[in-house]
Scaffold this motif. Structure first.
Motif, PDB file in Angstrom:
ATOM      1  N   VAL A 142      39.883  30.116  51.314  1.00  0.00           N
ATOM      2  CA  VAL A 142      39.027  29.866  50.146  1.00  0.00           C
ATOM      3  C   VAL A 142      39.014  31.122  49.281  1.00  0.00           C
ATOM      4  O   VAL A 142      38.659  32.202  49.750  1.00  0.00           O
ATOM      5  CB  VAL A 142      37.588  29.527  50.587  1.00  0.00           C
ATOM      6  N   ILE A 143      39.426  30.979  48.036  1.00  0.00           N
ATOM      7  CA  ILE A 143      39.385  32.120  47.117  1.00  0.00           C
ATOM      8  C   ILE A 143      38.265  31.880  46.105  1.00  0.00           C
ATOM      9  O   ILE A 143      38.216  30.840  45.449  1.00  0.00           O
ATOM     10  CB  ILE A 143      40.732  32.324  46.412  1.00  0.00           C
ATOM     11  N   ASN A 144      37.373  32.846  46.048  1.00  0.00           N
ATOM     12  CA  ASN A 144      36.222  32.753  45.135  1.00  0.00           C
ATOM     13  C   ASN A 144      36.323  33.871  44.100  1.00  0.00           C
ATOM     14  O   ASN A 144      36.330  35.044  44.439  1.00  0.00           O
ATOM     15  CB  ASN A 144      34.935  32.905  45.956  1.00  0.00           C
ATOM     16  N   LEU A 145      36.421  33.472  42.848  1.00  0.00           N
ATOM     17  CA  LEU A 145      36.412  34.461  41.767  1.00  0.00           C
ATOM     18  C   LEU A 145      34.982  34.542  41.245  1.00  0.00           C
ATOM     19  O   LEU A 145      34.392  33.523  40.896  1.00  0.00           O
ATOM     20  CB  LEU A 145      37.365  34.030  40.651  1.00  0.00           C
ATOM     21  N   MET A 146      34.459  35.766  41.218  1.00  0.00           N
ATOM     22  CA  MET A 146      33.047  35.931  40.879  1.00  0.00           C
ATOM     23  C   MET A 146      32.881  37.001  39.794  1.00  0.00           C
ATOM     24  O   MET A 146      33.770  37.818  39.596  1.00  0.00           O
ATOM     25  CB  MET A 146      32.318  36.376  42.156  1.00  0.00           C
ATOM     26  N   GLY A 147      31.746  36.980  39.133  1.00  0.00           N
ATOM     27  CA  GLY A 147      31.386  38.106  38.273  1.00  0.00           C
ATOM     28  C   GLY A 147      31.693  37.885  36.809  1.00  0.00           C
ATOM     29  O   GLY A 147      31.796  36.751  36.327  1.00  0.00           O
ATOM     30  N   CYS A 148      31.871  38.982  36.112  1.00  0.00           N
ATOM     31  CA  CYS A 148      31.926  38.927  34.652  1.00  0.00           C
ATOM     32  C   CYS A 148      33.184  38.257  34.112  1.00  0.00           C
ATOM     33  O   CYS A 148      33.183  37.778  32.991  1.00  0.00           O
ATOM     34  CB  CYS A 148      31.771  40.330  34.087  1.00  0.00           C
ATOM     35  N   LEU A 149      34.274  38.253  34.891  1.00  0.00           N
ATOM     36  CA  LEU A 149      35.470  37.546  34.423  1.00  0.00           C
ATOM     37  C   LEU A 149      35.155  36.052  34.296  1.00  0.00           C
ATOM     38  O   LEU A 149      35.673  35.364  33.435  1.00  0.00           O
ATOM     39  CB  LEU A 149      36.622  37.766  35.416  1.00  0.00           C
ATOM     40  N   VAL A 150      34.261  35.561  35.135  1.00  0.00           N
ATOM     41  CA  VAL A 150      33.869  34.147  35.089  1.00  0.00           C
ATOM     42  C   VAL A 150      32.792  33.943  34.020  1.00  0.00           C
ATOM     43  O   VAL A 150      32.860  33.016  33.218  1.00  0.00           O
ATOM     44  CB  VAL A 150      33.341  33.681  36.469  1.00  0.00           C
TER      45      VAL A 150
ATOM     46  N   GLN B 197      38.885  46.872  29.156  1.00  0.00           N
ATOM     47  CA  GLN B 197      40.120  46.110  29.326  1.00  0.00           C
ATOM     48  C   GLN B 197      40.800  46.496  30.641  1.00  0.00           C
ATOM     49  O   GLN B 197      41.342  45.658  31.354  1.00  0.00           O
ATOM     50  CB  GLN B 197      41.054  46.356  28.127  1.00  0.00           C
ATOM     51  N   SER B 198      40.763  47.803  30.970  1.00  0.00           N
ATOM     52  CA  SER B 198      41.463  48.246  32.184  1.00  0.00           C
ATOM     53  C   SER B 198      40.839  47.587  33.419  1.00  0.00           C
ATOM     54  O   SER B 198      41.540  47.222  34.354  1.00  0.00           O
ATOM     55  CB  SER B 198      41.415  49.766  32.303  1.00  0.00           C
ATOM     56  N   ALA B 199      39.505  47.411  33.419  1.00  0.00           N
ATOM     57  CA  ALA B 199      38.841  46.771  34.565  1.00  0.00           C
ATOM     58  C   ALA B 199      39.277  45.314  34.650  1.00  0.00           C
ATOM     59  O   ALA B 199      39.547  44.792  35.736  1.00  0.00           O
ATOM     60  CB  ALA B 199      37.332  46.867  34.414  1.00  0.00           C
ATOM     61  N   GLU B 200      39.362  44.661  33.496  1.00  0.00           N
ATOM     62  CA  GLU B 200      39.771  43.252  33.487  1.00  0.00           C
ATOM     63  C   GLU B 200      41.216  43.113  33.973  1.00  0.00           C
ATOM     64  O   GLU B 200      41.526  42.236  34.785  1.00  0.00           O
ATOM     65  CB  GLU B 200      39.615  42.686  32.074  1.00  0.00           C
ATOM     66  N   ASP B 201      42.090  44.022  33.508  1.00  0.00           N
ATOM     67  CA  ASP B 201      43.502  43.960  33.931  1.00  0.00           C
ATOM     68  C   ASP B 201      43.609  44.133  35.443  1.00  0.00           C
ATOM     69  O   ASP B 201      44.387  43.470  36.114  1.00  0.00           O
ATOM     70  CB  ASP B 201      44.319  45.060  33.243  1.00  0.00           C
ATOM     71  N   LYS B 202      42.792  45.041  35.967  1.00  0.00           N
ATOM     72  CA  LYS B 202      42.821  45.306  37.401  1.00  0.00           C
ATOM     73  C   LYS B 202      42.370  44.057  38.183  1.00  0.00           C
ATOM     74  O   LYS B 202      42.980  43.678  39.175  1.00  0.00           O
ATOM     75  CB  LYS B 202      41.840  46.459  37.687  1.00  0.00           C
ATOM     76  N   ALA B 203      41.308  43.423  37.677  1.00  0.00           N
ATOM     77  CA  ALA B 203      40.793  42.222  38.348  1.00  0.00           C
ATOM     78  C   ALA B 203      41.855  41.123  38.350  1.00  0.00           C
ATOM     79  O   ALA B 203      42.098  40.479  39.375  1.00  0.00           O
ATOM     80  CB  ALA B 203      39.522  41.743  37.647  1.00  0.00           C
TER      81      ALA B 203
END
Ligand code: SF4
Length: 446
Positions: A63-71, A39-45
Protein backbone atom coordinates in the motif's frame (compact mmCIF):
# COMPACT_ATOMS: atom_id res chain seq x y z
CA UNK A 1 4.74 20.28 11.09
CA UNK A 2 5.50 17.33 8.81
CA UNK A 3 7.56 15.63 11.53
CA UNK A 4 4.60 15.95 13.88
CA UNK A 5 2.20 14.68 11.19
CA UNK A 6 4.44 11.69 10.46
CA UNK A 7 4.59 10.77 14.15
CA UNK A 8 0.80 10.87 14.24
CA UNK A 9 0.55 8.50 11.27
CA UNK A 10 3.17 6.14 12.72
CA UNK A 11 1.32 6.12 16.02
CA UNK A 12 -2.04 5.45 14.31
CA UNK A 13 -0.52 2.58 12.32
CA UNK A 14 0.94 1.04 15.45
CA UNK A 15 -2.53 1.08 16.96
CA UNK A 16 -3.58 -1.07 14.00
CA UNK A 17 -0.77 -3.50 14.75
CA UNK A 18 1.88 -2.30 12.28
CA UNK A 19 5.54 -1.87 13.18
CA UNK A 20 8.24 0.21 11.54
CA UNK A 21 10.19 -1.63 8.79
CA UNK A 22 13.88 -0.99 8.33
CA UNK A 23 13.73 -0.68 4.53
CA UNK A 24 11.00 0.24 2.05
CA UNK A 25 11.18 -3.17 0.34
CA UNK A 26 10.30 -4.86 3.65
CA UNK A 27 7.20 -2.72 4.22
CA UNK A 28 3.52 -3.57 3.73
CA UNK A 29 2.59 0.10 3.84
CA UNK A 30 4.69 3.06 2.74
CA UNK A 31 3.65 6.59 3.69
CA UNK A 32 5.42 9.35 1.81
CA UNK A 33 4.77 12.61 3.63
CA UNK A 34 5.56 15.51 1.33
CA UNK A 35 6.50 19.18 1.47
CA UNK A 36 6.13 21.54 -1.48
CA UNK A 37 7.16 24.78 0.17
CA UNK A 38 9.94 25.09 -2.40
CA UNK A 39 10.29 23.62 -5.88
CA UNK A 40 13.32 21.59 -4.76
CA UNK A 41 11.24 19.96 -1.98
CA UNK A 42 8.50 19.11 -4.47
CA UNK A 43 11.02 17.66 -6.95
CA UNK A 44 12.50 15.53 -4.19
CA UNK A 45 9.07 14.24 -3.16
CA UNK A 46 8.20 13.35 -6.76
CA UNK A 47 11.61 11.64 -7.15
CA UNK A 48 11.04 9.53 -4.02
CA UNK A 49 7.54 8.65 -5.10
CA UNK A 50 8.68 7.56 -8.56
CA UNK A 51 11.38 5.40 -7.00
CA UNK A 52 8.65 3.45 -5.16
CA UNK A 53 6.94 2.29 -8.36
CA UNK A 54 9.21 -0.80 -8.88
CA UNK A 55 8.34 -1.96 -5.34
CA UNK A 56 4.66 -1.83 -6.19
CA UNK A 57 5.29 -3.72 -9.43
CA UNK A 58 7.11 -6.47 -7.51
CA UNK A 59 4.55 -6.52 -4.70
CA UNK A 60 1.06 -5.44 -5.81
CA UNK A 61 -0.23 -5.85 -2.22
CA UNK A 62 2.05 -3.06 -1.06
CA UNK A 63 0.00 0.00 0.00
CA UNK A 64 1.50 3.32 -1.05
CA UNK A 65 0.10 6.39 0.66
CA UNK A 66 0.99 9.84 -0.61
CA UNK A 67 0.42 12.40 2.10
CA UNK A 68 0.94 16.07 2.84
CA UNK A 69 1.20 19.25 0.85
CA UNK A 70 1.73 17.59 -2.54
CA UNK A 71 -1.82 16.25 -2.10
CA UNK A 72 -3.27 19.38 -0.48
CA UNK A 73 -6.86 19.84 0.56
CA UNK A 74 -8.59 20.51 -2.76
CA UNK A 75 -8.70 17.11 -4.46
CA UNK A 76 -6.09 14.95 -6.11
CA UNK A 77 -7.53 13.82 -9.45
CA UNK A 78 -4.48 14.99 -11.41
CA UNK A 79 -2.10 13.27 -9.02
CA UNK A 80 -4.10 10.07 -9.33
CA UNK A 81 -3.68 10.13 -13.10
CA UNK A 82 -0.01 10.95 -12.83
CA UNK A 83 0.80 8.32 -10.19
CA UNK A 84 -1.64 5.45 -10.74
CA UNK A 85 0.40 3.13 -8.50
CA UNK A 86 -0.46 5.23 -5.42
CA UNK A 87 -3.28 3.60 -3.42
CA UNK A 88 -4.23 6.36 -0.98
CA UNK A 89 -3.94 10.15 -1.05
CA UNK A 90 -4.10 12.02 2.28
CA UNK A 91 -4.17 15.75 2.93
CA UNK A 92 -1.67 17.22 5.43
CA UNK A 93 -2.15 16.20 9.09
CA UNK A 94 -4.81 13.62 8.26
CA UNK A 95 -4.09 9.91 8.74
CA UNK A 96 -7.84 9.23 8.16
CA UNK A 97 -7.81 8.17 4.48
CA UNK A 98 -4.99 5.67 5.10
CA UNK A 99 -6.66 4.19 8.16
CA UNK A 100 -9.98 3.91 6.31
CA UNK A 101 -8.23 2.17 3.41
CA UNK A 102 -6.38 -0.26 5.61
CA UNK A 103 -9.40 -1.21 7.66
CA UNK A 104 -11.92 -1.46 4.77
CA UNK A 105 -10.16 -4.40 3.14
CA UNK A 106 -11.22 -7.65 4.80
CA UNK A 107 -7.92 -9.34 4.15
CA UNK A 108 -6.13 -6.53 5.96
CA UNK A 109 -8.70 -5.94 8.67
CA UNK A 110 -7.31 -6.61 12.08
CA UNK A 111 -9.54 -8.02 14.76
CA UNK A 112 -12.09 -5.26 15.26
CA UNK A 113 -12.45 -5.81 18.98
CA UNK A 114 -8.69 -5.76 19.46
CA UNK A 115 -8.41 -2.52 17.53
CA UNK A 116 -11.23 -1.01 19.52
CA UNK A 117 -9.59 -2.06 22.77
CA UNK A 118 -6.35 -0.43 21.72
CA UNK A 119 -8.11 2.79 20.77
CA UNK A 120 -9.74 2.89 24.17
CA UNK A 121 -6.42 2.32 25.87
CA UNK A 122 -4.94 5.21 23.96
CA UNK A 123 -7.85 7.37 25.02
CA UNK A 124 -7.32 9.85 22.23
CA UNK A 125 -3.82 10.83 23.32
CA UNK A 126 -0.85 10.73 21.03
CA UNK A 127 1.31 7.74 21.74
CA UNK A 128 4.77 8.02 20.28
CA UNK A 129 5.84 5.41 17.77
CA UNK A 130 7.62 2.52 19.56
CA UNK A 131 11.09 3.54 18.41
CA UNK A 132 10.72 6.96 19.99
CA UNK A 133 8.94 6.07 23.23
CA UNK A 134 11.18 6.78 26.20
CA UNK A 135 13.91 8.05 23.82
CA UNK A 136 12.45 11.18 22.26
CA UNK A 137 13.46 14.24 24.27
CA UNK A 138 11.92 17.04 22.19
CA UNK A 139 8.58 16.74 20.38
CA UNK A 140 6.37 18.98 18.27
CA UNK A 141 2.70 19.54 18.96
CA UNK A 142 0.57 21.33 16.33
CA UNK A 143 -1.79 23.81 17.97
CA UNK A 144 -2.94 25.80 14.94
CA UNK A 145 -3.50 23.98 11.67
CA UNK A 146 -3.65 25.69 8.27
CA UNK A 147 -3.30 29.43 7.60
CA UNK A 148 -5.69 32.10 6.39
CA UNK A 149 -3.13 34.80 5.76
CA UNK A 150 -2.42 34.25 2.05
CA UNK A 151 1.01 35.81 1.55
CA UNK A 152 1.35 36.00 -2.23
CA UNK A 153 4.33 33.62 -2.47
CA UNK A 154 3.01 30.96 -0.15
CA UNK A 155 1.37 27.68 -1.04
CA UNK A 156 0.53 26.63 2.51
CA UNK A 157 -3.02 28.07 2.73
CA UNK A 158 -3.88 26.13 -0.46
CA UNK A 159 -2.44 22.89 0.87
CA UNK A 160 -3.14 22.96 4.60
CA UNK A 161 -6.49 24.74 4.45
CA UNK A 162 -7.92 27.57 6.52
CA UNK A 163 -6.68 28.33 10.02
CA UNK A 164 -8.10 26.06 12.77
CA UNK A 165 -7.01 26.06 16.41
CA UNK A 166 -7.00 22.72 18.19
CA UNK A 167 -9.03 22.38 21.34
CA UNK A 168 -7.07 23.30 24.44
CA UNK A 169 -8.12 20.07 26.17
CA UNK A 170 -6.71 17.95 23.32
CA UNK A 171 -3.44 19.86 23.35
CA UNK A 172 -3.01 19.58 27.12
CA UNK A 173 -3.84 15.86 27.02
CA UNK A 174 -1.29 15.34 24.28
CA UNK A 175 1.47 17.29 26.01
CA UNK A 176 0.75 15.52 29.29
CA UNK A 177 0.90 12.16 27.55
CA UNK A 178 4.18 13.07 25.79
CA UNK A 179 5.69 14.20 29.11
CA UNK A 180 4.64 10.89 30.65
CA UNK A 181 6.41 9.12 27.77
CA UNK A 182 9.66 10.88 28.63
CA UNK A 183 9.49 13.99 26.43
CA UNK A 184 11.12 16.98 28.14
CA UNK A 185 10.69 19.69 25.57
CA UNK A 186 7.62 20.62 23.56
CA UNK A 187 7.45 22.95 20.60
CA UNK A 188 3.95 24.25 19.89
CA UNK A 189 3.45 24.63 16.17
CA UNK A 190 1.39 26.79 13.91
CA UNK A 191 1.93 28.61 10.61
CA UNK A 192 1.09 31.71 12.66
CA UNK A 193 1.30 30.19 16.08
CA UNK A 194 0.52 33.44 17.90
CA UNK A 195 -2.94 33.40 16.31
CA UNK A 196 -3.79 30.38 18.46
CA UNK A 197 -7.36 30.65 19.75
CA UNK A 198 -8.39 33.57 17.51
CA UNK A 199 -10.92 31.36 15.70
CA UNK A 200 -12.48 30.04 18.92
CA UNK A 201 -14.83 32.39 20.76
CA UNK A 202 -13.76 32.73 24.42
CA UNK A 203 -10.95 30.21 23.95
CA UNK A 204 -7.50 30.81 25.49
CA UNK A 205 -4.88 32.66 23.44
CA UNK A 206 -1.30 31.47 23.03
CA UNK A 207 -0.11 33.27 26.18
CA UNK A 208 -2.83 31.54 28.20
CA UNK A 209 -2.04 28.20 26.57
CA UNK A 210 1.62 28.59 27.54
CA UNK A 211 0.60 29.25 31.14
CA UNK A 212 -1.58 26.13 31.17
CA UNK A 213 1.07 23.88 29.63
CA UNK A 214 3.70 25.33 31.95
CA UNK A 215 2.02 23.51 34.83
CA UNK A 216 2.46 20.06 33.30
CA UNK A 217 4.72 17.93 35.43
CA UNK A 218 7.80 16.41 33.85
CA UNK A 219 7.95 18.99 31.09
CA UNK A 220 11.09 21.13 31.30
CA UNK A 221 11.05 23.33 28.23
CA UNK A 222 8.42 24.89 25.99
CA UNK A 223 9.00 26.58 22.66
CA UNK A 224 6.63 27.80 19.96
CA UNK A 225 6.94 28.63 16.28
CA UNK A 226 6.35 30.35 13.87
CA UNK A 227 5.28 33.87 14.83
CA UNK A 228 4.07 36.64 12.55
CA UNK A 229 5.13 40.25 13.22
CA UNK A 230 1.51 41.44 13.31
CA UNK A 231 0.39 38.95 15.94
CA UNK A 232 3.13 39.06 18.55
CA UNK A 233 1.35 40.63 21.52
CA UNK A 234 2.71 42.15 24.74
CA UNK A 235 0.73 39.51 26.55
CA UNK A 236 2.65 36.75 24.77
CA UNK A 237 6.02 38.38 25.38
CA UNK A 238 5.13 38.77 29.06
CA UNK A 239 4.41 35.05 29.25
CA UNK A 240 7.77 34.27 27.59
CA UNK A 241 9.59 36.57 30.02
CA UNK A 242 7.79 35.31 33.11
CA UNK A 243 7.48 31.56 32.65
CA UNK A 244 10.76 29.79 33.37
CA UNK A 245 9.93 26.78 31.20
CA UNK A 246 9.18 28.94 28.15
CA UNK A 247 12.45 29.42 26.29
CA UNK A 248 13.67 32.89 25.31
CA UNK A 249 13.71 32.16 21.61
CA UNK A 250 11.41 33.72 19.02
CA UNK A 251 11.07 32.73 15.36
CA UNK A 252 9.55 35.69 13.55
CA UNK A 253 10.06 35.95 9.77
CA UNK A 254 10.68 39.34 8.17
CA UNK A 255 10.93 37.98 4.57
CA UNK A 256 12.25 41.30 3.15
CA UNK A 257 13.58 44.65 4.33
CA UNK A 258 11.88 46.78 1.68
CA UNK A 259 8.34 48.09 2.10
CA UNK A 260 7.34 47.70 -1.55
CA UNK A 261 8.55 44.09 -1.63
CA UNK A 262 6.71 43.41 1.62
CA UNK A 263 3.60 44.97 0.11
CA UNK A 264 3.98 42.76 -2.99
CA UNK A 265 4.26 39.78 -0.67
CA UNK A 266 1.13 40.98 1.20
CA UNK A 267 2.85 40.51 4.53
CA UNK A 268 0.89 43.29 6.22
CA UNK A 269 3.76 45.22 7.85
CA UNK A 270 6.68 47.44 6.89
CA UNK A 271 10.40 47.18 7.61
CA UNK A 272 10.18 49.83 10.34
CA UNK A 273 7.40 47.88 12.08
CA UNK A 274 9.61 44.83 12.12
CA UNK A 275 12.58 46.73 13.57
CA UNK A 276 10.36 48.17 16.31
CA UNK A 277 9.08 44.70 17.07
CA UNK A 278 12.62 43.31 17.42
CA UNK A 279 13.45 46.18 19.76
CA UNK A 280 10.36 45.42 21.82
CA UNK A 281 11.08 41.69 21.99
CA UNK A 282 14.62 42.39 23.16
CA UNK A 283 13.38 44.87 25.75
CA UNK A 284 10.67 42.60 27.14
CA UNK A 285 12.62 39.33 27.03
CA UNK A 286 16.21 40.09 28.03
CA UNK A 287 18.74 37.70 26.51
CA UNK A 288 16.26 36.50 23.89
CA UNK A 289 17.48 34.96 20.65
CA UNK A 290 15.58 35.79 17.48
CA UNK A 291 15.43 33.87 14.22
CA UNK A 292 13.99 35.15 10.97
CA UNK A 293 13.20 33.99 7.44
CA UNK A 294 14.17 35.92 4.32
CA UNK A 295 13.33 35.40 0.66
CA UNK A 296 15.69 36.90 -1.90
CA UNK A 297 14.85 37.51 -5.55
CA UNK A 298 11.11 38.03 -5.04
CA UNK A 299 9.48 39.24 -8.31
CA UNK A 300 10.52 42.79 -9.05
CA UNK A 301 13.11 42.98 -6.25
CA UNK A 302 15.64 45.57 -7.43
CA UNK A 303 19.24 45.85 -6.28
CA UNK A 304 18.25 48.80 -4.03
CA UNK A 305 15.39 46.86 -2.52
CA UNK A 306 17.64 43.89 -1.83
CA UNK A 307 20.17 46.27 -0.27
CA UNK A 308 17.48 47.32 2.23
CA UNK A 309 17.05 43.71 3.28
CA UNK A 310 20.82 43.42 3.61
CA UNK A 311 21.02 46.60 5.71
CA UNK A 312 18.13 45.51 7.92
CA UNK A 313 19.80 42.20 8.75
CA UNK A 314 23.15 43.93 9.25
CA UNK A 315 21.54 46.39 11.69
CA UNK A 316 19.39 43.97 13.64
CA UNK A 317 22.06 41.26 14.03
CA UNK A 318 19.55 38.48 14.59
CA UNK A 319 20.71 35.09 15.80
CA UNK A 320 19.56 33.10 12.78
CA UNK A 321 18.32 33.94 9.30
CA UNK A 322 16.79 31.10 7.30
CA UNK A 323 17.41 32.18 3.71
CA UNK A 324 15.55 31.12 0.58
CA UNK A 325 15.73 32.03 -3.07
CA UNK A 326 12.28 32.81 -4.43
CA UNK A 327 10.74 30.04 -6.52
CA UNK A 328 7.21 30.43 -7.90
CA UNK A 329 4.77 27.92 -6.44
CA UNK A 330 2.03 27.00 -8.92
CA UNK A 331 -1.37 28.36 -7.95
CA UNK A 332 -0.10 31.17 -5.70
CA UNK A 333 -0.94 34.81 -6.35
CA UNK A 334 2.73 35.62 -7.00
CA UNK A 335 3.01 32.86 -9.58
CA UNK A 336 -0.12 34.04 -11.39
CA UNK A 337 0.42 37.79 -11.24
CA UNK A 338 4.10 38.61 -10.69
CA UNK A 339 6.72 37.64 -13.27
CA UNK A 340 9.67 35.74 -11.79
CA UNK A 341 12.06 38.33 -13.22
CA UNK A 342 15.17 38.13 -11.02
CA UNK A 343 17.64 35.84 -12.85
CA UNK A 344 18.73 32.72 -11.02
CA UNK A 345 22.41 33.77 -10.83
CA UNK A 346 21.33 37.06 -9.25
CA UNK A 347 19.18 35.23 -6.69
CA UNK A 348 22.18 33.10 -5.84
CA UNK A 349 24.42 36.19 -5.55
CA UNK A 350 22.00 37.89 -3.13
CA UNK A 351 21.58 34.67 -1.19
CA UNK A 352 25.36 34.28 -0.74
CA UNK A 353 25.80 37.90 0.29
CA UNK A 354 23.25 37.46 3.08
CA UNK A 355 24.61 34.06 3.99
CA UNK A 356 28.13 35.39 4.37
CA UNK A 357 27.04 38.36 6.45
CA UNK A 358 24.78 36.24 8.66
CA UNK A 359 27.58 33.75 9.23
CA UNK A 360 29.71 36.59 10.62
CA UNK A 361 26.87 37.80 12.87
CA UNK A 362 26.15 34.29 14.15
CA UNK A 363 29.85 33.73 14.86
CA UNK A 364 30.00 36.99 16.83
CA UNK A 365 26.92 36.09 18.87
CA UNK A 366 28.24 32.59 19.58
CA UNK A 367 31.66 33.91 20.62
CA UNK A 368 30.03 35.65 23.59
CA UNK A 369 29.30 32.19 25.02
CA UNK A 370 32.95 31.12 25.09
CA UNK A 371 33.98 30.03 28.58
CA UNK A 372 30.46 30.54 29.96
CA UNK A 373 28.36 27.96 31.77
CA UNK A 374 25.06 27.30 29.99
CA UNK A 375 22.10 25.02 30.59
CA UNK A 376 21.77 22.45 27.82
CA UNK A 377 19.06 19.85 27.32
CA UNK A 378 20.67 16.86 25.60
CA UNK A 379 18.67 15.03 22.95
CA UNK A 380 20.74 12.37 21.18
CA UNK A 381 24.20 11.15 20.32
CA UNK A 382 25.35 12.09 16.84
CA UNK A 383 28.59 10.60 15.51
CA UNK A 384 29.91 9.98 19.01
CA UNK A 385 28.99 13.39 20.45
CA UNK A 386 25.97 14.34 22.54
CA UNK A 387 23.82 17.00 20.90
CA UNK A 388 21.72 19.45 22.87
CA UNK A 389 20.38 22.97 22.83
CA UNK A 390 20.76 26.01 25.02
CA UNK A 391 17.73 27.94 26.22
CA UNK A 392 18.34 30.23 23.25
CA UNK A 393 18.23 27.26 20.84
CA UNK A 394 21.97 27.17 20.09
CA UNK A 395 23.34 23.75 19.18
CA UNK A 396 25.90 22.39 21.62
CA UNK A 397 28.00 19.22 21.31
CA UNK A 398 29.71 17.42 24.17
CA UNK A 399 32.08 14.49 23.91
CA UNK A 400 31.63 12.16 26.83
CA UNK A 401 30.98 8.52 27.62
CA UNK A 402 28.30 9.58 30.12
CA UNK A 403 24.65 8.96 29.16
CA UNK A 404 23.11 12.41 28.64
CA UNK A 405 19.86 11.69 26.78
CA UNK A 406 17.05 13.76 28.26
CA UNK A 407 19.31 15.40 30.83
CA UNK A 408 19.51 19.11 31.51
CA UNK A 409 23.13 19.89 32.38
CA UNK A 410 25.19 22.98 33.00
CA UNK A 411 28.17 22.77 30.68
CA UNK A 412 31.10 25.04 29.94
CA UNK A 413 31.47 26.28 26.37
CA UNK A 414 34.96 25.50 25.05
CA UNK A 415 34.61 26.35 21.35
CA UNK A 416 32.19 28.42 19.33
CA UNK A 417 31.40 28.58 15.62
CA UNK A 418 28.58 30.30 13.74
CA UNK A 419 26.26 27.29 13.71
CA UNK A 420 27.25 25.26 16.78
CA UNK A 421 29.39 25.16 19.89
CA UNK A 422 31.37 22.57 21.80
CA UNK A 423 31.27 22.24 25.55
CA UNK A 424 32.67 20.21 28.40
CA UNK A 425 30.88 18.77 31.40
CA UNK A 426 32.07 20.39 34.61
CA UNK A 427 34.20 18.21 36.88
CA UNK A 428 32.06 16.04 39.11
CA UNK A 429 31.41 17.22 42.68
CA UNK A 430 33.96 15.75 45.07
CA UNK A 431 37.11 16.87 43.31
CA UNK A 432 38.87 19.87 44.76
CA UNK A 433 38.15 22.50 42.13
CA UNK A 434 36.43 25.54 43.67
CA UNK A 435 33.57 25.40 41.18
CA UNK A 436 30.24 26.50 42.51
CA UNK A 437 27.77 25.96 39.68
CA UNK A 438 24.96 27.68 41.46
CA UNK A 439 26.87 30.93 41.41
CA UNK A 440 27.80 30.80 37.73
CA UNK A 441 25.72 32.57 35.08
CA UNK A 442 23.39 30.20 33.27
CA UNK A 443 23.55 31.90 29.90
CA UNK A 444 25.36 34.95 28.57
CA UNK A 445 21.95 36.59 28.59
CA UNK A 446 21.53 36.06 32.31
S1 SF4 B 1 1.64 33.54 7.19
FE1 SF4 B 1 3.13 31.94 6.73
S2 SF4 B 1 1.94 30.12 6.22
FE2 SF4 B 1 0.51 31.84 6.19
S3 SF4 B 1 0.48 32.46 4.03
FE3 SF4 B 1 2.05 33.71 5.01
S4 SF4 B 1 3.99 32.59 4.76
FE4 SF4 B 1 2.29 31.17 4.31
Amino acid sequence: MNVADSQRVASALERLGYQAAAYPDQADVIVLNTCVVRQSAEDKAVGHLTSLRPLKVRNPRLVINLMGCLVGVKGYERLKQRFPFVDVFSPPSDPGPLLAYLTQDDSRLLEQAETQRRFELMDGELVLPAGERGRLVAAHVPVVLGCSHACTFCIIPYRRGVERSRHVGDIVAEVRSLAAQGVKEITLLGQIVDRYGKDVPDGPNLAALLRIIHEIEGLERIRFLTSHPNWMTDDLLEAVAELPKVMPHIEVPVQAGDDQVLENMKRGYGAEDYCRLVEKIRRQVPGVSIATDVIVGFPGESQEQFQRTYDLLADLKLDVAHLARYSPRPGTVAERRLPDDVPDEEKWRRFRLLEEMQEGIAAEISAVYLGKMVDVLFEEKVRGRWKGRTTTNKLVFVETEEELRGQMRSVQITWTGPWSMQAALPPRAGNNLPLNLASLPLTPAD
